[in-house]
Design a protein around this motif. Structure first.
Motif, PDB file in Angstrom:
ATOM      1  N   LEU A  94     -21.255  43.805 -17.797  1.00  0.00           N
ATOM      2  CA  LEU A  94     -20.582  42.518 -17.578  1.00  0.00           C
ATOM      3  C   LEU A  94     -21.408  41.396 -18.166  1.00  0.00           C
ATOM      4  N   MET A  95     -20.749  40.548 -18.944  1.00  0.00           N
ATOM      5  CA  MET A  95     -21.352  39.303 -19.419  1.00  0.00           C
ATOM      6  C   MET A  95     -20.502  38.160 -18.869  1.00  0.00           C
ATOM      7  N   SER A  96     -21.091  37.361 -17.976  1.00  0.00           N
ATOM      8  CA  SER A  96     -20.417  36.203 -17.386  1.00  0.00           C
ATOM      9  C   SER A  96     -21.112  34.957 -17.918  1.00  0.00           C
ATOM     10  N   PHE A  97     -20.343  34.008 -18.432  1.00  0.00           N
ATOM     11  CA  PHE A  97     -20.981  32.856 -19.066  1.00  0.00           C
ATOM     12  C   PHE A  97     -20.022  31.676 -19.081  1.00  0.00           C
ATOM     13  N   LEU A 106     -25.618  32.070 -18.464  1.00  0.00           N
ATOM     14  CA  LEU A 106     -25.198  33.404 -18.874  1.00  0.00           C
ATOM     15  C   LEU A 106     -25.804  34.413 -17.923  1.00  0.00           C
ATOM     16  N   ASP A 107     -24.970  35.306 -17.412  1.00  0.00           N
ATOM     17  CA  ASP A 107     -25.419  36.454 -16.625  1.00  0.00           C
ATOM     18  C   ASP A 107     -24.977  37.721 -17.347  1.00  0.00           C
ATOM     19  N   GLU A 108     -25.930  38.587 -17.621  1.00  0.00           N
ATOM     20  CA  GLU A 108     -25.632  39.860 -18.282  1.00  0.00           C
ATOM     21  C   GLU A 108     -26.177  40.980 -17.410  1.00  0.00           C
ATOM     22  N   LEU A 109     -25.290  41.835 -16.933  1.00  0.00           N
ATOM     23  CA  LEU A 109     -25.684  42.853 -15.964  1.00  0.00           C
ATOM     24  C   LEU A 109     -25.022  44.186 -16.309  1.00  0.00           C
ATOM     25  N   GLU A 110     -25.700  45.261 -15.880  1.00  0.00           N
ATOM     26  CA  GLU A 110     -25.098  46.587 -15.887  1.00  0.00           C
ATOM     27  C   GLU A 110     -25.033  47.069 -14.449  1.00  0.00           C
ATOM     28  N   PHE A 111     -23.872  47.535 -14.029  1.00  0.00           N
ATOM     29  CA  PHE A 111     -23.649  47.925 -12.640  1.00  0.00           C
ATOM     30  C   PHE A 111     -23.550  49.445 -12.526  1.00  0.00           C
ATOM     31  N   LYS A 112     -23.906  49.909 -11.343  1.00  0.00           N
ATOM     32  CA  LYS A 112     -23.826  51.339 -11.076  1.00  0.00           C
ATOM     33  C   LYS A 112     -22.417  51.770 -10.683  1.00  0.00           C
ATOM     34  N   SER A 113     -21.620  50.838 -10.212  1.00  0.00           N
ATOM     35  CA  SER A 113     -20.271  51.188  -9.770  1.00  0.00           C
ATOM     36  C   SER A 113     -19.300  50.101 -10.183  1.00  0.00           C
ATOM     37  N   PRO A 145     -15.184  32.786 -10.345  1.00  0.00           N
ATOM     38  CA  PRO A 145     -13.883  32.556 -11.005  1.00  0.00           C
ATOM     39  C   PRO A 145     -13.953  31.467 -12.066  1.00  0.00           C
ATOM     40  N   GLU A 146     -14.981  30.595 -11.978  1.00  0.00           N
ATOM     41  CA  GLU A 146     -15.072  29.508 -12.956  1.00  0.00           C
ATOM     42  C   GLU A 146     -15.654  29.977 -14.287  1.00  0.00           C
ATOM     43  N   ALA A 147     -16.283  31.144 -14.312  1.00  0.00           N
ATOM     44  CA  ALA A 147     -16.918  31.642 -15.537  1.00  0.00           C
ATOM     45  C   ALA A 147     -15.920  32.447 -16.369  1.00  0.00           C
ATOM     46  N   ARG A 148     -16.316  32.706 -17.617  1.00  0.00           N
ATOM     47  CA  ARG A 148     -15.567  33.619 -18.471  1.00  0.00           C
ATOM     48  C   ARG A 148     -16.319  34.944 -18.507  1.00  0.00           C
ATOM     49  N   HIS A 149     -15.582  36.034 -18.434  1.00  0.00           N
ATOM     50  CA  HIS A 149     -16.193  37.350 -18.255  1.00  0.00           C
ATOM     51  C   HIS A 149     -15.784  38.288 -19.385  1.00  0.00           C
ATOM     52  N   TRP A 150     -16.773  39.001 -19.862  1.00  0.00           N
ATOM     53  CA  TRP A 150     -16.514  40.124 -20.766  1.00  0.00           C
ATOM     54  C   TRP A 150     -16.837  41.388 -19.983  1.00  0.00           C
ATOM     55  N   ILE A 151     -15.790  42.064 -19.528  1.00  0.00           N
ATOM     56  CA  ILE A 151     -15.926  43.296 -18.758  1.00  0.00           C
ATOM     57  C   ILE A 151     -15.882  44.457 -19.748  1.00  0.00           C
ATOM     58  N   ASP A 152     -16.981  45.148 -19.845  1.00  0.00           N
ATOM     59  CA  ASP A 152     -17.139  46.185 -20.863  1.00  0.00           C
ATOM     60  C   ASP A 152     -17.365  47.527 -20.165  1.00  0.00           C
ATOM     61  N   ILE A 153     -16.370  48.403 -20.230  1.00  0.00           N
ATOM     62  CA  ILE A 153     -16.445  49.721 -19.590  1.00  0.00           C
ATOM     63  C   ILE A 153     -16.453  50.770 -20.689  1.00  0.00           C
ATOM     64  N   ASN A 209      -9.349  34.474 -17.462  1.00  0.00           N
ATOM     65  CA  ASN A 209     -10.781  34.164 -17.575  1.00  0.00           C
ATOM     66  C   ASN A 209     -11.609  35.404 -17.907  1.00  0.00           C
ATOM     67  N   TYR A 210     -11.000  36.402 -18.503  1.00  0.00           N
ATOM     68  CA  TYR A 210     -11.753  37.612 -18.817  1.00  0.00           C
ATOM     69  C   TYR A 210     -11.153  38.317 -20.027  1.00  0.00           C
ATOM     70  N   VAL A 211     -11.998  39.141 -20.626  1.00  0.00           N
ATOM     71  CA  VAL A 211     -11.567  40.134 -21.612  1.00  0.00           C
ATOM     72  C   VAL A 211     -12.107  41.468 -21.132  1.00  0.00           C
ATOM     73  N   LEU A 212     -11.220  42.421 -20.948  1.00  0.00           N
ATOM     74  CA  LEU A 212     -11.585  43.769 -20.510  1.00  0.00           C
ATOM     75  C   LEU A 212     -11.557  44.684 -21.725  1.00  0.00           C
ATOM     76  N   SER A 213     -12.707  45.291 -22.046  1.00  0.00           N
ATOM     77  CA  SER A 213     -12.786  46.218 -23.177  1.00  0.00           C
ATOM     78  C   SER A 213     -13.079  47.619 -22.658  1.00  0.00           C
ATOM     79  N   LEU A 214     -12.379  48.593 -23.234  1.00  0.00           N
ATOM     80  CA  LEU A 214     -12.517  49.992 -22.831  1.00  0.00           C
ATOM     81  C   LEU A 214     -12.721  50.834 -24.075  1.00  0.00           C
ATOM     82  N   GLN A 215     -13.683  51.750 -23.994  1.00  0.00           N
ATOM     83  CA  GLN A 215     -13.929  52.666 -25.097  1.00  0.00           C
ATOM     84  C   GLN A 215     -14.473  53.983 -24.553  1.00  0.00           C
ATOM     85  N   SER A 216     -14.289  55.041 -25.305  1.00  0.00           N
ATOM     86  CA  SER A 216     -14.687  56.366 -24.832  1.00  0.00           C
ATOM     87  C   SER A 216     -16.148  56.660 -25.081  1.00  0.00           C
TER      88      SER A 216
END
Length: 376
Positions: A38-41, A46-53, A65-73, A144-151
């Motif tokens: 996740l990149m929230s900015f 800017l907050d850039e984190l990797e989550f376990k779940s 909710p005020e930030a823009r998020h790049w959700i990268d799975i 307020n987000y872009v969700l990206s998915l890749q294998s």
């Protein structure tokens, strides 16, 4: 990924789809376990984190909710995750099926109040296998987000992540639709190094064909042509996708954003031109191979013709004097008028050898004047 592995992967996808109802979302075999980034900015932080779940990631998105998020799975190896994504982000089952199938053509769809579902393909050129490796990238845009998915875990988007980190450009000042454009633009930009690598490979193949035309080289050329056909099936839909985006209503894609997508459209047209030129060069390599093989065969035939031309008169002379007709009748001692008196001359053998040598030299001189030895 080798071409053989790619074909096995494609065949498995086609086999899995056969007979399933539309919208079936099933985890592909040998899928990677999911990783959550996740990149929230915004303009300030800017907050850039990797989550376990996935739950931790979702809580972080809802907390800002005020930030823009790049959700990268990255990775599809969790059936519960796919179902949860579909529920939490309001995704259609058919869209999730397109994501999981992992070999969809590039496209864009509008859904659910001006949200977009976009598919692109990230390309890499494998120098080891001399083949293309492409990974599907699926994007969902939201308010307020872009969700990206890749294998796969790896991608070509690190330059964009670095731009967000250092705050270069306007990406942190623009809405999420601009971030979606930036992702698509980086994906397209990486096509050009692939095209350059393929161009260098075509030049190398051309030199190999000129030096040593062989079945192996012909097989490499035919494999290259099949890769270029696959590349054409990717680049043409990319142009169609950009065209469809440019035709969308201003409420979906603001006019100020369309200038950027027009630039991406220009890139896709340039890529198509490069693919078509590479296809023509690959086709000319087949013709070059056939022409080189034919020229080499002509050279071989010329050598054999020269050798045959030299020995034909010599064989005639040897055959003529090898008949050994008797010079005189052994019973009566009478000399035959039409016999071969040369056979009984004291120097007939060296004279005949000298005559044959002169014939050889005359023929070699004649061939030399005709220019038959210039290519040797």
């Amino acid at each position: 990924m080798s071409k053989r592995k790619h074909r096995r992967k494609t065949n498995k996808i086609l086999d899995r789809k056969a007979g399933l109802k539309p919208g079936s979302v099933t985890v592909p075999t040998q899928s990677y376990p999911p990783r959550f980034f996740l990149m929230s900015f915004n303009e300030e932080y800017l907050d850039e984190l990797e989550f376990k779940s996935y739950e931790e990631l979702l809580r972080q998105v809802k907390a800002k909710p005020e930030a823009r998020h790049w959700i990268d799975i990255r990775g599809y190896g969790d059936q519960n995750l796919l179902e949860q994504l579909q529920q939490d982000f309001g995704l259609h089952a058919l869209q999730m099926e397109d994501v999981i199938n992992d070999y969809q053509r590039p496209k864009v769809e509008e859904f659910d109040k001006n949200r977009l579902f976009i598919i692109s393909r990230m390309l890499r050129w494998s120098p080891e296998f001399k083949s293309l490796d492409d990974v599907q990238l699926s994007l969902f845009t939201g308010p307020n987000y872009v969700l990206s998915l890749q294998s796969d875990y790896g991608d070509c988007l690190d330059p964009l992540r670095e731009r967000i980190r250092v705050g270069k450009g306007i990406i942190r000042h623009r809405p999420t639709m601009y971030m979606a454009y930036a992702i698509l633009d980086v994906v397209l930009d990486y096509y050009f190094p692939v095209m350059a690598d393929i161009g260098e490979y075509i030049e190398d193949l051309e030199q190999q064909v000129i030096r040593t035309p062989s079945r192996d080289n012909l097989s490499l050329i035919l494999d290259l042509k099949s890769e270029l056909v696959r590349l054409r099936r990717i680049t043409w839909p990319e142009r169609d996708k950009m065209t469809e985006i440019l035709r969308m209503d201003d409420q979906v894609i603001p006019e100020s954003m369309k200038a950027y997508f027009r630039d991406a459209y220009d890139h896709s047209v340039q890529l198509i031109d490069l693919v078509e030129s590479h296809k023509e060069l690959a086709s000319s390599l087949v013709e070059l191979h056939m022409s080189t093989v034919s020229n080499r065969m002509n050279e071989i035939m010329k050598v054999l013709t020269i050798i045959s031309s030299i020995f034909i008169p010599l064989s005639f002379i040897v055959g003529l004097y090898g008949m050994n007709f008797a010079h005189e009748n052994p019973d009566t001692g009478k000399v035959h008028p039409f016999s071969m008196p040369e056979l009984y001359q004291p120097y007939s053998y060296p004279i005949l050898l000298a005559l044959m040598l002169v014939l050889i030299l005359l023929q070699l001189y004649f061939f030399y004047r005709k220019g038959w030895f210039r290519s040797f």
